[in-house]
Design an enzyme around this catalytic site. Structure first.
Site, mmCIF file in Angstrom:
data_model
loop_
_atom_site.group_PDB
_atom_site.id
_atom_site.type_symbol
_atom_site.label_atom_id
_atom_site.label_comp_id
_atom_site.label_asym_id
_atom_site.label_seq_id
_atom_site.Cartn_x
_atom_site.Cartn_y
_atom_site.Cartn_z
ATOM 1 N N GLU A 318 0.827 -1.208 0.000
ATOM 2 C CA GLU A 318 0.000 0.000 0.000
ATOM 3 C C GLU A 318 0.862 1.258 0.000
ATOM 4 O OE1 GLU A 318 -2.950 -0.067 3.113
ATOM 5 O OE2 GLU A 318 -4.140 -1.563 2.051
ATOM 6 N N GLU A 410 -6.106 -7.289 -1.323
ATOM 7 C CA GLU A 410 -6.480 -7.214 0.097
ATOM 8 C C GLU A 410 -7.791 -6.458 0.229
ATOM 9 O OE1 GLU A 410 -3.462 -5.816 3.002
ATOM 10 O OE2 GLU A 410 -5.116 -4.663 3.891
#
Ligand code: IDC
Length: 492
Positions: A318, A410
């Site tokens: 991320e 995710e």
């Protein structure tokens, strides 16, 4: 394996101990051997540190197909020892080592390769062995005069999987072959086709599975029982192996975490699951902070798994607080490291704003569509937490999915904190959309963390029972029932 405390490590370095070194040797001479019913090429690379090393070996059969093999080599000195091996049965006598094939990787077609490896120890020095034999024949890299060089990467060995029944242990991508029952046996090597992920029949598929929690914290949740439950009871297609880089993760013990990831990839492979290797950067959000670590890590794991057909690489989890051009620059430095070992593997690149395609930082996917990563076989990550991210995020994913290959590596059914209540209606809206667009996903998390996103009730991983619903949280129940529905993968 734990690292020495920081002070002792400094002492070792001060005493002149060597740091981690990468070494390699390829034995593959371009010699044509007139006899040539047998022939082999071996690549042997090591990562070594004071007193220890990991060796990764790729064996390529250049002769006629073989069924069962023994690799032989001799360590240059008698202080070198095999301590723990994988994907082969090792024996050592003096400096002589043999590695015998397992039931699942003994068959090697002409030009097929397989990867094995071991951890070892050394005392005075750790030079590489230089001569290798396969079934007693010295590997010179000689090719059979009658067989042309392969034009595409050799088919990899594919273990048949227990506990799912498999009728076909072979991953040879031939549509005429009987189809096995595991996701990998059916779909084989994947590739990006347009905006989709395609299987060996060049048909779009959706992979549905679960992410581990941080393996530095929840290693006890990943064992034979839990992974059997994931493959058989949940009927999952995919295990995401989430290796944090900071937060007591990879940076504290690169060799130990690399081994832990490798072992989980082997476990997924044994069960016919795809393995998604997640280099879980989070804080700091700039992936460049971990560029050197990423190169070292992906060089090691891609060498180890090059011959497999079920490994997908997620090179940064991320990114946040950085521009898309920085992420793209990072990707274009890490991808070649993977491709050097594993040319045909799919690679997934995180996106701006915690893999929100930019939305969480006020942007959108146009910046990617107009400036794609300069590499083939690449997908872009999107993450969401259903209780926090709703219609505007769904609209952007639907728009982006028309132009970009997207993988939801995710997501949570709860808020972005990983906690709180399951938002069933938003989660359902998300998964219905992903199913319709054939976008693959991994749910956070297959763990017993004490937070709403975890699939198992706290304490589950202290016991041996993972199958069924009694051990599941609300999120776990929701995800199991979504993932268990038939895949209906296209088989022609
Ligand atoms: C969270 C975990 C939590 C842990 C925290 C540490 O659920 O137990 O304490 O990380 O950083 C992400 C991240 C993922 C987060 C998750 C939930 O990729 O690491 O896990 N999340 O906050 N992005 C959005 C949410």
């Amino acid at each position: 394996m734990r690292l020495l405390p920081r002070a002792s490590r400094r002492a070792l370095i001060a005493a002149g101990a060597v740091g981690a070194l990468a070494m390699g040797v390829t034995v593959a001479l371009p010699v044509v051997n007139a006899m040539a019913a047998s022939g082999c090429a071996v690549t042997y690379t090591t990562n070594q540190w004071q007193g220890g090393f990991t060796a990764n070996i790729t064996i390529k059969n250049l002769g006629d197909p073989i069924n069962g093999w023994t690799l032989g080599f001799t360590f240059p000195n008698s202080g070198q020892k095999v301590t723990q091996g994988w994907s082969a049965t090792y024996a050592q006598s003096g400096a002589n080592v043999t590695a015998a094939s397992m039931s699942y990787n003994g068959s090697l077609a002409t030009n097929a390769s397989t990867g094995i490896g071991f951890n070892g120890s050394w005392t005075t020095a750790n030079p590489l062995p230089t001569t290798f034999t396969l079934n007693g024949v010295v590997c010179t890299g000689a090719t059979t005069p009658s067989s042309p060089a392969p034009s595409s990467p050799a088919p990899s060995s594919s273990p048949s999987a227990s506990p799912r029944p498999s009728t076909s242990p072979s991953a040879s991508p031939s549509p005429s072959q009987p189809v096995g029952q595991t996701p990998v046996a059916i779909n084989g090597q994947l590739r990006v086709c347009g905006v989709n992920l395609c299987n060996r029949f060049n048909r779009p598929i959706q992979l549905r599975g679960m992410s581990t929690h941080g393996i530095q914290w929840f290693a006890n949740c990943y064992n034979d029982n839990s992974l059997n439950a994931l493959a058989s009871d949940w009927q999952a297609d995919l295990l995401r192996v989430s290796m944090y880089v900071q937060e007591q993760g990879y940076e504290t013990n690169p060799t130990g975490f690399t081994n832990q990831v490798n072992n989980l990839v082997e476990e997924a492979t044994e069960r016919g699951l795809y393995a998604l290797i997640d280099f879980h950067t989070l804080t700091p959000g700039d992936p460049m902070y971990n560029l050197d670590r990423a190169k070292t890590f992906f060089a090691a794991v891609s060498a180890r798994h090059a011959a497999k057909n079920n490994v997908i690489y997620e090179i940064t989890n991320e990114p946040n607080g950085v521009s898309w051009s920085t992420i793209k620059n990072y990707a274009e430095q890490v991808i070649p490291v993977i491709r050097a070992n594993d040319p045909d593997a799919v690679v997934i690149v995180g996106t701006r704003g915690w893999s929100s395609l930019g939305v969480s930082e006020g942007g959108n996917s146009t910046e990617i569509i107009n400036n794609k990563v300069n590499a083939t076989n690449v997908m872009y990550a999107f993450h969401f937490y259903a209780a926090s991210h709703k219609d505007n995020y769904r609209a952007e994913v639907e728009r982006a999915a028309a132009a970009l290959p997207i993988f939801v590596t995710e997501f949570g059914t709860v808020t972005y904190t990983g906690g709180g209540a399951v938002d069933t209606s938003s989660s359902t809206a998300w998964l219905d959309m992903l199913d319709r667009l054939k976008i693959g996903y991994a749910n956070w998390t297959y763990s017993d963390a004490d937070e709403g996103s975890a699939a198992f009730k706290p304490g589950t991983c202290n016991g041996g029972q993972y199958a069924g619903t009694a051990v599941l949280t609300e999120s776990g129940n929701f995800m199991r029932s979504r993932i268990r529905t038939p895949d209906n993968f296209p088989t022609s």
